[in-house]
Enzyme design. Structure first.
Site, PDB file in Angstrom:
ATOM      1  N   HIS A 102       0.728  -1.164   0.033  1.00  0.00           N
ATOM      2  CA  HIS A 102       0.008  -0.016  -0.031  1.00  0.00           C
ATOM      3  C   HIS A 102       0.920   1.291   0.080  1.00  0.00           C
ATOM      4  CE1 HIS A 102      -3.725  -2.236   1.650  1.00  0.00           C
ATOM      5  NE2 HIS A 102      -3.147  -3.045   0.991  1.00  0.00           N
ATOM      6  N   GLU A 104       1.020   3.995   1.853  1.00  0.00           N
ATOM      7  CA  GLU A 104       1.377   4.468   2.890  1.00  0.00           C
ATOM      8  C   GLU A 104       2.411   3.406   3.542  1.00  0.00           C
ATOM      9  OE1 GLU A 104      -1.519   3.536   2.079  1.00  0.00           O
ATOM     10  OE2 GLU A 104      -3.127   4.723   3.065  1.00  0.00           O
ATOM     11  N   CYS A 129      -6.360   2.779   4.525  1.00  0.00           N
ATOM     12  CA  CYS A 129      -7.365   1.291   4.991  1.00  0.00           C
ATOM     13  C   CYS A 129      -6.919   0.966   6.243  1.00  0.00           C
ATOM     14  CB  CYS A 129      -7.189   0.612   3.836  1.00  0.00           C
ATOM     15  SG  CYS A 129      -5.573  -0.441   4.138  1.00  0.00           S
ATOM     16  N   CYS A 132      -3.442  -0.399   6.873  1.00  0.00           N
ATOM     17  CA  CYS A 132      -2.500   0.615   6.824  1.00  0.00           C
ATOM     18  C   CYS A 132      -2.608   1.318   8.280  1.00  0.00           C
ATOM     19  CB  CYS A 132      -2.603   1.837   5.813  1.00  0.00           C
ATOM     20  SG  CYS A 132      -2.023   1.043   4.136  1.00  0.00           S
TER      21      CYS A 132
END
Ligand SMILES: [Zn+2]
Length: 295
Positions: A102, A104, A129, A132
């Site tokens: 992801h 992040e 999400c 994360c």
């Protein structure tokens, strides 16, 4: 990569675009802005750092690799040094979705591998999400980490993740990015194996005790390192291959630039990354031979 960035930059306000262009056209640009560059940009544009980072998000998203979703996410973290680091989502065709990185996570490990010890802010173009939020909660300094979303005031991570489960619940005091000193040594004349051990010594694996690192040599002789980043909730852990592939993307390289890969792991741990690393690399390019050392 530079051409992709320049295309994105053509949508920026002219004054900001000109100054950012001077930074990104440097061939050594690796998807981060030094504290000095950030200071100059905030001064000349009269923006605070978080607002500047929000403007830069489309550049971060340009580093995404999304053969499955075609959905690009950009994230930027602010290190305590004052530098800004880009991150973007990276997906892999023909492997299970758990291998996905992801945006992040990418920005965080980008800053970590560059030597940052603590992050103050994360600026994202899409709400983080749950996965994360949990990954961020592993950071040393998670209590004071701020999240900025488009058009919103900065909020603390724990406003987005109340009643969190984290390292302290499992008796771990030092979080991800905190100082590690595993002191793992082994004598190899091969410099790439030594680099993999260097990455291993940076890894954070308090739950499995499998300290693990990857060194990828590229066709232009550059090396991308990846240290394993474990998580108290286990599943959001980021394997060393993923961390190394983030570095590779942020250096502006492509997966077909991979020449050699070495995975180093400690013998005494409770897990191994060997099988997953081998199978993901096979899907990236069947010609890549994974070299493995256990210490
Ligand atoms: Zn996420």
């Amino acid at each position: 990569m530079t051409q992709d960035l320049l295309t994105v930059l053509s949508q920026f306000p002219a004054t900001l675009a000109k100054q950012v262009e001077n930074i990104i056209i440097d061939p050594s640009f690796s998807a981060y802005f030094t504290s000095q560059q950030v200071e100059q940009l905030t001064h000349s544009t009269d923006m605070d750092t978080q607002t500047l980072a929000q403007h830069l998000l489309p550049l971060a998203a340009a580093y995404a690799y999304t053969p499955i979703s075609d959905f690009r996410v950009g994230a930027i973290v602010l290190g305590e040094s004052g530098a800004l680091y880009f991150g973007a989502n990276i997906e892999f065709s023909n492997v299970q979705l758990g291998q996905t990185i992801h945006a992040e996570q990418a920005a965080i490990v980008h800053a970590w591998m560059a030597g940052e010890k603590r992050l103050t802010d994360i600026i994202i173009d899409t709400p983080p999400c749950g996965h994360c939020r949990q990954f961020m909660n592993e950071l040393s300094g998670a209590d004071t980490l701020h999240i900025t979303l488009p058009g919103k005031e900065a909020k603390k991570l724990h406003d987005y993740l109340p009643e969190a489960f984290g390292p302290l619940d499992l008796g771990i005091q030092t979080g991800l990015m905190g100082e590690q000193s595993h002191q793992v040594h082994a004598e190899y004349s091969d410099p790439l194996k030594q680099e993999a051990i260097k990455a291993l010594n940076k890894s954070y694996a308090p739950y499995s005790n499998t300290f693990s690192g990857i060194a990828i040599e590229l066709t232009d002789q550059r090396v991308s390192l990846g240290a394993y980043a474990e998580n108290a909730a286990f599943n959001p852990s980021l394997p060393p291959l993923q961390v190394a592939l983030v570095q590779l993307r942020m250096h502006g390289s492509a997966f077909n630039d991979i020449k050699r890969v070495v995975l180093a792991e400690t013998k005494s741990g409770k897990i191994t990354h060997l099988d997953d690393t081998r199978s993901t690399l096979q899907k990236i390019d069947p010609n890549i031979q994974l070299e493995y050392i256990q210490i």
